[in-house]
Enzyme design. Structure first.
Site, short mmCIF file in Angstrom:
data_model
loop_
_atom_site.label_atom_id
_atom_site.label_comp_id
_atom_site.label_asym_id
_atom_site.label_seq_id
_atom_site.Cartn_x
_atom_site.Cartn_y
_atom_site.Cartn_z
CG ASP A 87 -6.50 3.94 2.97
OD1 ASP A 87 -6.42 3.63 1.78
OD2 ASP A 87 -5.51 4.21 3.68
O1 RIB Z 1 -3.21 5.06 2.54
C1 RIB Z 1 -2.61 5.70 3.64
C2 RIB Z 1 -1.37 4.96 4.06
O2 RIB Z 1 -0.40 5.08 3.07
C3 RIB Z 1 -0.76 5.48 5.33
O3 RIB Z 1 -1.30 4.89 6.49
C4 RIB Z 1 0.70 5.20 5.16
O4 RIB Z 1 1.07 3.98 5.69
C5 RIB Z 1 0.87 5.31 3.64
O5 RIB Z 1 1.73 4.48 3.05
#
Ligand code: RIB
Length: 293
Positions: free
Chosen positions: A240
C-alpha cells in the site's frame, strides 16, 4: 474535492508478533500484540495524505467501536471521509495479522461491513473531480463503476486487486484501469503470456518483487528499480505504501523511473517498521532518498 480517491477495504487490524507462522497442529509464541486501523484502501489514503496529497476514501465500516476508532484515525490523518459509509448494526472488518521474525505476514479475517458500497452509492462527481482514482480489492461491480466513471471523465485509474484477484471477476475494472499493481504471485495468476503479448500490453503494469524492488512495463519502455535493501520488520501495508509513493510521484511528474523509485522507497520504509500505516511522510521520503545517493 480530493485530488486522489482511493476505494476498497477499511479494516481494524490486530497484529500478533509471533516467533513463526503456525503450521497445522503446531503452536507459535506471541511476543506482542497491537491494534490499529488497516485495510488496503485506507492504508493508501493515509500514506498519500502523509505525502501531502489531498485524498478521499470510498469504503465502509460498521457502527461499532472499531469503526469509530478506524474513522477517527483516518480523520486525524486528514483523509476526506464524505464517501465512507457507516453500516447500521454492522461490524467493522477485523483482520488478525500474524507477523513472524522475518516480517512475513499471514492473515485471518472476516469480511464484516466491508463491501457495503454498491455501484449506486458511487457519487460520480466525487470521482470525476479527482486527478487519480486508486482501487483496491472490493465488490467487482463497485470497482467497475468507479473505474468506468473515472475513465470516461479522463481521470487516471490504478488498480491493486490484491490476494483475492484469482477468485473474483474484476474484468470490467481491469479493462478500465490505466495502471495495474501486482506482486509476483498475482502476476502469475493473470498474465498468461509475457507482458508484451498479454492482455495488458496497452496498460502500465507494475510488478512488485518485495524487497527486490519492482519493474514497470509501460507500452513504450520498461523501468526497473532493484529496491533499497532494507531489512523487513513487518511487511503489512508495504504494498500500500508502494502504491501511494508511486501515485504521488506520478501526480508531480509523468516519469515512471522516478515513480518506481519513490514506490520502492515508501514500501521499504513501511516494511522497516511495525504496522500497516508506517509509510513515510514527504520529508521522511526526501531524507531517505537523499541518503541513498
Ligand atoms: O494491505 C494491508 C492490509 O491488508 C492490512 O492493513 C490488513 O487489513 C490486510 O487485510
Amino acid at each position: 474535492m480530493p485530488q486522489v480517491v482511493t476505494a476498497g477495504h477499511v479494516n481494524w487490524d490486530v497484529t500478533l508478533r509471533v516467533d513463526r507462522l503456525p503450521e497445522p497442529d503446531g503452536e507459535s509464541r506471541i511476543s506482542s500484540q497491537q491494534s490499529s486501523g488497516g485495510g488496503s484502501a485506507a492504508n493508501v489514503a493515509v500514506a498519500l495524505s502523509g505525502l501531502n496529497v489531498d485524498t478521499g476514501l470510498v469504503g465502509s465500516v460498521g457502527d461499532d467501536e472499531n469503526g469509530l476508532l478506524a474513522r477517527r484515525e483516518l480523520d486525524e490523518a486528514g483523509v476526506d471521509l464524505q464517501s465512507l459509509l457507516t453500516v447500521s448494526d454492522g461490524q467493522t472488518a477485523v483482520k488478525y495479522l500474524l507477523v513472524d521474525e522475518q516480517g512475513e505476514v499471514a492473515v485471518l479475517g472476516n469480511d464484516g461491513a466491508n463491501e457495503a458500497v454498491t455501484p449506486d452509492d458511487v457519487e460520480p462527481d466525487y470521482v470525476r473531480a479527482a486527478d487519480h482514482v486508486h482501487l483496491t480489492s472490493q465488490r467487482p461491480d463497485t470497482a467497475a463503476a468507479l473505474a468506468e466513471t473515472a475513465s470516461a471523465a479522463g481521470v487516471r485509474v490504478s488498480f491493486d486487486p490484491g490476494r483475492r484477484l484469482a477468485d473474483r471477476d474484476f474484468s470490467r475494472a481491469l479493462d478500465a484501469a490505466d495502471i495495474l499493481f501486482l506482486n509476483d504471485r498475482e502476476a502469475e495468476s493473470v498474465l498468461e503470456t509475457e507482458y508484451p503479448g498479454s492482455a495488458f500490453a496497452d496498460r502500465v503494469l507494475v510488478i512488485k518483487h518485495g524487497s527486490e524492488g519492482a519493474v514497470v512495463h509501460a507500452p513504450d519502455a520498461t523501468y526497473e528499480h532493484p529496491g533499497f535493501g532494507v531489512d523487513p520488520v513487518d511487511t503489512t501495508g508495504a504494498g500500500d505504501a508502494f502504491a501511494a509513493g508511486f501515485v504521488a510521484a506520478l501526480l508531480e511528474i509523468e516519469d515512471y523511473e522516478r515513480a518506481v523509485e519513490h514506490g520502492n522507497a515508501c514500501g521499504a520504509l513501511a516494511a522497516a517498521e511495525e504496522g500497516a500505516r508506517a509509510a513515510p511522510t514527504e520529508s521522511e521520503l526526501e531524507t531517505f532518498l537523499d541518503e541513498q545517493y
